[in-house]
Every structure is written in C-alpha cells, then in structure tokens.
Design a protein around this motif. Sequence first.
Motif, PDB file in Angstrom:
ATOM      1  N   ARG A 238       0.813  -1.206   0.000  1.00 18.36           N
ATOM      2  CA  ARG A 238       0.000   0.000   0.000  1.00 18.36           C
ATOM      3  C   ARG A 238       0.858   1.273   0.000  1.00 18.36           C
ATOM      4  O   ARG A 238       0.505   2.273  -0.630  1.00 18.36           O
TER       5      ARG A 238
ATOM      6  N   ALA B 241       0.686   4.062  -2.876  1.00 19.24           N
ATOM      7  CA  ALA B 241       0.377   5.455  -2.509  1.00 19.24           C
ATOM      8  C   ALA B 241       1.456   6.402  -3.036  1.00 19.24           C
ATOM      9  O   ALA B 241       1.142   7.462  -3.595  1.00 19.24           O
TER      10      ALA B 241
ATOM     11  N   THR C 234       1.184   6.857  -6.723  1.00 15.50           N
ATOM     12  CA  THR C 234       0.005   7.634  -7.078  1.00 15.50           C
ATOM     13  C   THR C 234       0.229   9.126  -6.836  1.00 15.50           C
ATOM     14  O   THR C 234      -0.151   9.967  -7.643  1.00 15.50           O
ATOM     15  N   TYR C 235       0.850   9.427  -5.698  1.00 15.96           N
ATOM     16  CA  TYR C 235       1.034  10.829  -5.304  1.00 15.96           C
ATOM     17  C   TYR C 235       2.517  11.034  -4.973  1.00 15.96           C
ATOM     18  O   TYR C 235       2.919  10.984  -3.798  1.00 15.96           O
TER      19      TYR C 235
ATOM     20  N   GLY D  43      -9.604  -5.937  -5.275  1.00 18.38           N
ATOM     21  CA  GLY D  43     -10.105  -4.697  -5.867  1.00 18.38           C
ATOM     22  C   GLY D  43      -9.154  -4.069  -6.874  1.00 18.38           C
ATOM     23  O   GLY D  43      -9.543  -3.216  -7.660  1.00 18.38           O
TER      24      GLY D  43
ATOM     25  N   THR E  77      -4.121  16.863  -9.051  1.00 18.52           N
ATOM     26  CA  THR E  77      -3.637  16.631  -7.688  1.00 18.52           C
ATOM     27  C   THR E  77      -4.709  16.035  -6.782  1.00 18.52           C
ATOM     28  O   THR E  77      -4.464  15.060  -6.073  1.00 18.52           O
TER      29      THR E  77
ATOM     30  N   ARG F 292      -5.375  12.345  -7.253  1.00 16.19           N
ATOM     31  CA  ARG F 292      -4.266  11.521  -6.771  1.00 16.19           C
ATOM     32  C   ARG F 292      -4.193  11.491  -5.241  1.00 16.19           C
ATOM     33  O   ARG F 292      -3.862  10.478  -4.633  1.00 16.19           O
ATOM     34  N   GLN F 293      -4.520  12.616  -4.621  1.00 12.68           N
ATOM     35  CA  GLN F 293      -4.507  12.655  -3.149  1.00 12.68           C
ATOM     36  C   GLN F 293      -5.568  11.720  -2.573  1.00 12.68           C
ATOM     37  O   GLN F 293      -5.325  10.993  -1.613  1.00 12.68           O
TER      38      GLN F 293
ATOM     39  N   ILE G  59      -6.912   9.079  -4.017  1.00 12.76           N
ATOM     40  CA  ILE G  59      -6.527   7.685  -4.266  1.00 12.76           C
ATOM     41  C   ILE G  59      -5.441   7.259  -3.275  1.00 12.76           C
ATOM     42  O   ILE G  59      -5.498   6.163  -2.689  1.00 12.76           O
ATOM     43  N   ALA G  60      -4.449   8.127  -3.072  1.00 12.53           N
ATOM     44  CA  ALA G  60      -3.355   7.780  -2.146  1.00 12.53           C
ATOM     45  C   ALA G  60      -3.893   7.548  -0.731  1.00 12.53           C
ATOM     46  O   ALA G  60      -3.514   6.585  -0.065  1.00 12.53           O
TER      47      ALA G  60
ATOM     48  N   THR H 259      -5.715   4.317  -0.467  1.00 22.61           N
ATOM     49  CA  THR H 259      -4.799   3.183  -0.544  1.00 22.61           C
ATOM     50  C   THR H 259      -4.067   2.972   0.771  1.00 22.61           C
ATOM     51  O   THR H 259      -3.899   1.847   1.240  1.00 22.61           O
ATOM     52  N   TYR H 260      -3.642   4.071   1.366  1.00 22.30           N
ATOM     53  CA  TYR H 260      -2.841   3.984   2.596  1.00 22.30           C
ATOM     54  C   TYR H 260      -3.478   4.902   3.639  1.00 22.30           C
ATOM     55  O   TYR H 260      -3.071   6.046   3.810  1.00 22.30           O
TER      56      TYR H 260
ATOM     57  N   LEU I 111      -2.462   7.942   5.887  1.00 16.94           N
ATOM     58  CA  LEU I 111      -2.278   9.310   5.391  1.00 16.94           C
ATOM     59  C   LEU I 111      -3.404  10.241   5.838  1.00 16.94           C
ATOM     60  O   LEU I 111      -3.296  11.455   5.708  1.00 16.94           O
TER      61      LEU I 111
ATOM     62  N   LEU J   7      -1.927  16.277   3.145  1.00 17.23           N
ATOM     63  CA  LEU J   7      -3.125  16.203   2.310  1.00 17.23           C
ATOM     64  C   LEU J   7      -4.189  17.170   2.813  1.00 17.23           C
ATOM     65  O   LEU J   7      -4.401  17.292   4.023  1.00 17.23           O
TER      66      LEU J   7
ATOM     67  N   VAL K 275      -9.843  -0.748  -0.332  1.00 14.67           N
ATOM     68  CA  VAL K 275      -9.924  -0.707  -1.795  1.00 14.67           C
ATOM     69  C   VAL K 275      -9.467  -2.027  -2.406  1.00 14.67           C
ATOM     70  O   VAL K 275      -9.512  -2.207  -3.617  1.00 14.67           O
TER      71      VAL K 275
ATOM     72  N   LEU L 195      -5.523   3.759 -14.991  1.00 13.75           N
ATOM     73  CA  LEU L 195      -6.407   3.270 -13.927  1.00 13.75           C
ATOM     74  C   LEU L 195      -7.512   2.380 -14.462  1.00 13.75           C
ATOM     75  O   LEU L 195      -8.153   1.666 -13.702  1.00 13.75           O
TER      76      LEU L 195
ATOM     77  N   VAL M 266     -10.963  -0.801  -8.368  1.00 15.24           N
ATOM     78  CA  VAL M 266     -11.560   0.093  -7.368  1.00 15.24           C
ATOM     79  C   VAL M 266     -10.886   1.467  -7.369  1.00 15.24           C
ATOM     80  O   VAL M 266     -11.562   2.487  -7.230  1.00 15.24           O
ATOM     81  N   LEU M 267      -9.575   1.513  -7.570  1.00 12.58           N
ATOM     82  CA  LEU M 267      -8.908   2.820  -7.560  1.00 12.58           C
ATOM     83  C   LEU M 267      -9.319   3.649  -8.783  1.00 12.58           C
ATOM     84  O   LEU M 267      -9.362   4.882  -8.715  1.00 12.58           O
TER      85      LEU M 267
END
Lengths: 464, 464
Positions: A51, A55, A58-59, A289, B48, B51-52, B54-55, B58-59, B62, B68, B88, B290, B320-321
């Motif tokens: 993960r 992440a 992605t960013y 997913g 941006t 991507r924020q 999604i990040a 994912t994690y 954050l 963020l 996700v 994606l 999913v993302l």
Amino acid sequence: MKQLEYAFMAKLAIHIKEQLRKGVKKPYKTIIDVSFGDPHKAGVKPLTFARQVIAACTYPKLMNSDKLPLDAKQRAQWLLDRCPGQSVGSYTATAGIPETVHKISAFITRRDGGAPSDPKNIFITAGSQWALMNILNVLVNKQASPRTGVLTPAPGHDKAVLSIVGMGGETIPYYLTEEQGWALQVEELQRALDSAQGVCKPVALYVINPGNPAGHVQSRKSIQEVIRFVSEKRLFLLADEVYQDCVQGENTEFVSYKRVLNEMGPPFSETVELASFHSVSKSVMGECGLRCGYVELVNVDPAVMKHIFTLFSKGSCSPVLGQIALDVMINPPQPGDPSYTLYNQETQHIRDMLIQNAKRVYEVVNSLPGLSCQPVDGGAFAFPRVFLPPKAIKKAKDLGMEPDTFYSVRLLEEAGVFVRPGCGYKQKKDTYHIRFCIMTPRDMMDELLGRLTSFHRKFMMDFA
Amino acid sequence: MKQLEYAFMAKLAIHIKEQLRKGVKKPYKTIIDVSFGDPHKAGVKPLTFARQVIAACTYPKLMNSDKLPLDAKQRAQWLLDRCPGQSVGSYTATAGIPETVHKISAFITRRDGGAPSDPKNIFITAGSQWALMNILNVLVNKQASPRTGVLTPAPGHDKAVLSIVGMGGETIPYYLTEEQGWALQVEELQRALDSAQGVCKPVALYVINPGNPAGHVQSRKSIQEVIRFVSEKRLFLLADEVYQDCVQGENTEFVSYKRVLNEMGPPFSETVELASFHSVSKSVMGECGLRCGYVELVNVDPAVMKHIFTLFSKGSCSPVLGQIALDVMINPPQPGDPSYTLYNQETQHIRDMLIQNAKRVYEVVNSLPGLSCQPVDGGAFAFPRVFLPPKAIKKAKDLGMEPDTFYSVRLLEEAGVFVRPGCGYKQKKDTYHIRFCIMTPRDMMDELLGRLTSFHRKFMMDFA
C-alpha cells in the motif's frame, strides 16, 4: 438456476442488513459474510509495504514524506521511472511494465527450482479470470460441431464454467474424490473423457490447485499423472494456481505444474501446452479490488500465441496500480530492507491465521453429527459436506430449492452466516455441501463456528 | 495489415530510442510520441486532488498526514466507508460502488439539463472500450447469416472495428465529410445502410462525439437527425462520448445524445435504445492507467439488459482505484472546498492548453503547402490531410507500404515525431492523413510543429 439461487441469497443478506440497521431484533448483531474469496472484506488487513508503494506511485509528493520507509519510496521511484511519462495514469505496454514482466519470469524460475521462463510468454492481465476467459476464447471454437469441450473439476469454482458455456463450449466435469481429501484421480479424468464421446470434442483440461472450493493440494506425483494424461490425450492444460501461497496442511507444499513439467524432461517439457495463472487477489496479498494477475504460457503453438496476444491487446494494458501490487508480491522486501520485518510479520500473521482456521474448522465441523469436512490443506475455502435429513430435503424440494441452498438460507436467516451452497460448484448427485472463506481474522472464525454449531444442532433436531 | 504497419512503427520507435541512448547522432535528441491518446505519457500532469484521494484510500494512515488537504481526506474516508471491509482491496458490487453509481446518475441529470437517469442502468466498467465490447458481444449474433452489421464512422478509432470483426460481425463504414469539418451527414448514413443490403443485417450505429480521430463536435441539430435516423431504422445507438470534456472550438459545446433524446420527447425518448460511454482515461483527468469508465443504458430491452448484466458480472468489479478517480471526476471539489482553486487551475490549464494547441495546429498545418487541417473543435487529436505527391505514393507502393504510413515512417525517422498514419482509421480512397494527440504541453507542441514543418517542406521537395 444455481446463479439465481445465489442472487436470491445476496438479496436476502442485504434485506437482513437493512433490518439490523433499523433495529429489528435478531439472535445476531451483524452478518458474517464468508460467501466470497475476498480477504479484506472478511477483515484481513492489507500488506503495508504494498500500500505504501502504491500510494507513493500515485502521489509522488509522498516521496519527500517521512511517513514512508525508504525502500517503499525507492521501489515507487523505480516503478515510476518505468511508467511512460512517469505516471501510473499512462498506459503501459500491453503485457505489462516490461521490467515487472522480467521480474515475474525470474520469480517463476526461483520458485520452480531453476526452470527456465521466457518473459515473452508472460502477460500481466486484469485478473486471472480475465486471462483465462481470453485463452478459452481462443481454445473454444464457437462454430464447431460437435462443440468444443473442456474438462473441469467438480467441485470447481463457477466462473470458468460460466465462461465456457457462454462461449458455446461444453464443460465435462471430472469429480474429485472427497473421501480421499478431494484427490484428483487420473482414472476419473479418463472416465470423464470417455463420457464426452459423441457429445463434444475435448481440447483442454482445467485444474485448480490448490483447490477452490475443494481445498486440496496436489502432490508432485498427482501432477505428474495429470501431465502424462494431457500429453497422451493432447489436451491443453489450464492450471489455476492463484492460491499457491495459501498452503496450510502439515507436510504439504505447493508444487507448480510448470516445475513438474520441467522436471519430467522431454518429451513432456517440450510439448505439453500449459497456461498457469496467478493473481494479486487470491494470495496472501488479497488485493481483489486492484484487478491484476498474470499468466505464463508454455509450449503454446505460435499461431495460438498470436491469437491470444491479439485478444490481450484489445483490452489495452491491465490496471497499472494492480501491476505495482504484483511487482511487490513477486519481489517482496529482502533481508536488510527497512520493510523486511514488518512485511514478514504481516504475511506470517495471515499464514498462521489460515493454519489455525483450517485446523479449527476441521475439528469443529467434524465434531458435529451430520457434518464432515476434509482437511483444508490449501486455498481459502472450507467445503464441508452436509448430510441432510430426508425431511429437510423434502422441505427444500417443496420450496423449489436445492437442498443445500435451503440449508444455507436458513443459516443466513437464523445465524447471520452467509455461505454459498455446494450446488453452485457441481457436486456428486445426492451429496450436499457449503462453501465458506477461511481467510478471516481468528475471532471472526470462532464466532462463525459458534453460530454454525448452534444453528446446525437445532436444524438437525428440527428435521430429525 | 494496418495493425502490422503500426506494430512496425512502434518497433522502429523503440529502435530509434535505443540508438539515441547509445549516442547515435540524429537531428533530434528525443522522440515526441503523440501516437496515442495518453495525456500523461505526453507530459500532461495528473490532477492533484484525484491523486490525493486515491493515495489516502490506498494507505489510510495518510488520513493523519498534514500533507493532504482536508477535503481529500474526507472524500477518501467517505469512499472507504463504502468499500467492503473499508479496503480498496475488496471487490465492490459488480456495477461499482453503489453510492458512486448514484452520483454518476446525478451528474448525468445535471449535465443534461434535468434529464432523468436511473442508477440501475449505469455500470462502472474497466474502461469504456471494455463496456463497448461487452455490449457488442450481445448485439452481434455470432451464428447469424447474413452477419450482423454495425455502422461505424470513417475515420474512426480502430478498437471498435476490431472488436466487431473479431466477434464475427461486419462493419459498415459511413464517411464523415472532411470539407465540412468532418460533419456527420444523415444522407451518408442512408447510403451506408443501403450498401449493407445483401451483405449483412445492420443492428446498431456507432458514433464518436467529440470525434476520434476526426476532432469534430456534433451540433444539437446533427444529433437530432441521427436520433431520427436510428429510430426509423430501428438501430441500437452506441455513443462514444469519452471526450465530452475536451471541447475547444469557439462557440462549440458538447451536447450529449442522452440530453437530445430526452429533449425530443416521445416517441424518441421512450423507444430509442442508447448506450453512452464515458471514461477517466480520455477526459481532462487523463488517467488511462487506472482503467475505468462507465456506460449508461437507456430504453434497452429488459431481455438484452439481462444479457449485458450477465456479461458485465463475469469480470467481477472494475478496478476500485479507477472507480475512485471516476467519483472525483463526476464530483470535483466545489466552491469553498480547500482543493477547489487548485483543481480549477489544473483543469483550466489543460483546457487552455487544448485550445491553444488546437489553434496552433490549425494555423501551422494550413500554412504548409500539401497539408490541410479541419478545425479541431473537440477531442484530443488532429487528423490533417496530407496531399502526397505522386512520386511519394509510387515510392510507398514500391516498398509495399500504404502512402501515409510511408510519410509517417519518414517523419519518425527524420524528425523523431511519432504519429499514426490515417490508413489505420479508414479514410476515403486516395486520401491520406496522419493522426496525432494534441493533449501535450505547449512547448512540446511547438517543438512538434517545428519539426513537422521542416520535415514536410523537405519531404515535398524530395518527391516534387
């Protein structure tokens, strides 16, 4: 029909959830949904390193963050450097990020005791089922008369069967031997093949190892027998090996078809056509997913390879963030890396959980009269047999239901445990089963087994 | 054949890159690859906020990070709460996260001036092409004699055509009128339909609006005509509207087929069967990697809907993302949200870039003798016509190449500009074109046009 029964159960589950939300009193507070092979849904935690890498890819501003360990950031940067435009939003090559494909090839060689693997024969795809469907699309001749046949395991998961039928092909079930831990016996393959005479033209054999839903793990000897069989009968071998890192039986190990094929040497290693599937969904990683897997093709006729490649190319590349999870899965942190310890703890935790759950299920289920379970040596599912009383079978038939659907619906209504009935997986006539995922946290498994025990005792008394 | 020519060019591009890496002297230092509709690959930056979110999904650690903005974290939490197991990595419902599907429905109603939209008719899929293929799979009867036909635009992107042919269907090209800015004319639809008599049975009309590669944007009047036509001829309408937020022509606006259908009222609004496609890849978002899009089905026969749903269900859910990117696309930050200003700046920057590039391409290309270009009112591609000198055509034929492939290969070799030849998109006999993506940073477009100018002048002299 079987599909409709499952759809009915899924609707029932939603209805019950709605009732619970509204405060309707039930003997349980939540539904335990183990109807799917979806570890995260069942409460398993994702692997941190994977993960973190996703992440950061992605960013990329997170590369400057002290929230992520150095090796996660390095892996992310390495992967980004291999994405066109340094973005996971670009298409990669159709077969996947070339360097990741090469790493898969090296992973296979490592796993298989040095067996050679050619990156050109590996395709990263949007899930292993998607890859399987495309290959079936090439193997199944839609216009053929008699129809094209594929030997499929019974019990076996239903997606492959649906695909074959949907393409105008015919499935030829071969039965696994429940009493022998769902062993695959070559005599049964022969019987199935004979049964196809005059019905369809068999072109391929589909195996699932470790089994789904059967939970068996094939021995090297068993795999050798299967390879000899397909070689003699000139069948294409489709090996669904997506549960290869879920092996929990004592003295049980996963051996790949590719490895055994290579060990057997010529003529087998040079002639048997094999497609082997793996996935980020159905492994310890459990990332359903993200929709990503890969297939390795071995000894496939170049003309067929061309067709397969054309079909794979039609769908553009597979999801890039799934490819990144795959890169981590086949190349996890190594000793000395900052994330090594945590990664190992997390994966070991999942493996221990599987071992414990498999044991607990075996003990508890076999202690209940009217239920029996083979050892769950591999995979993520238990598939216990339910010896339903004649009264229950009659009641089910009166309701127009398959008997094990009736049992499963009751289990869902009365105990809030959502399993799938065996009738969806093909089973021997007059035998009944339920399937449930054992990849769940231990406390949830305890709760599940407790509910199953009470429910089952009452059910057996009600229909005695 | 056309496919092979492109594969040849792709190999050549790799070869040239390799040479450049080794220090081989060329009149250019890098290849400008505008052969694909892949904005990030061509240097456009991702949005941006998307991507924020999604990040953070994912994690989720954050969520505690000050890196963020609050609204990104809130959106991520809202989405995670709607993923099974708050991960996700779990499968969502087959049609996508239900709340996101509802938001798409609301987005459509907003976009289309209040036209009703039913979430039940919307499916989130692994890319719009995947959705299109599945629907074609239902519409194209593989066993039919005569074959099933689908009217397809010429020029039109090749994936749909390949799918139809691969399924055993027949494509019936209708030509857009280049001299009138690639307008779609209903008389031409009639001519195409007539041409199918005795060849195949037409069941559907495929339109691409804004055009790819043609770059036109249909007016409301043009769409009305098309709807009347399909209504009269009882054709299923497939509307590829993936470039709906790329409209750069002055006084040009995107109007959806769904909107016009609704405005026309009964009987059209209640009978014309329509599938409209959108995507996170081909919009300002540009997230090709994606793999996510959606389709809305309108007035589709319930029996056909059932088939389509079954096909969509076979492939599990879409990534999913990608669904999360889609959620952001159809519901961007609103005034007052912390990310509103940046999101608007970034999307406006991309739109300005498109407007500028479209203008520059039009001016420069039309200033060169032997090249002409229609206004690029919408979409991401320019498709200029090349008036090749007879000597160049002869030379190409001697080499066994299509004339515009010959031109494109030369452009790649001599100027390092990688475009696609028009022969891959169907064009009127004895006309030649090139296609290139205009969704690139402005400095890269200037460089491209500079290289094209020098190359073209020299080419025309060489073959005068």
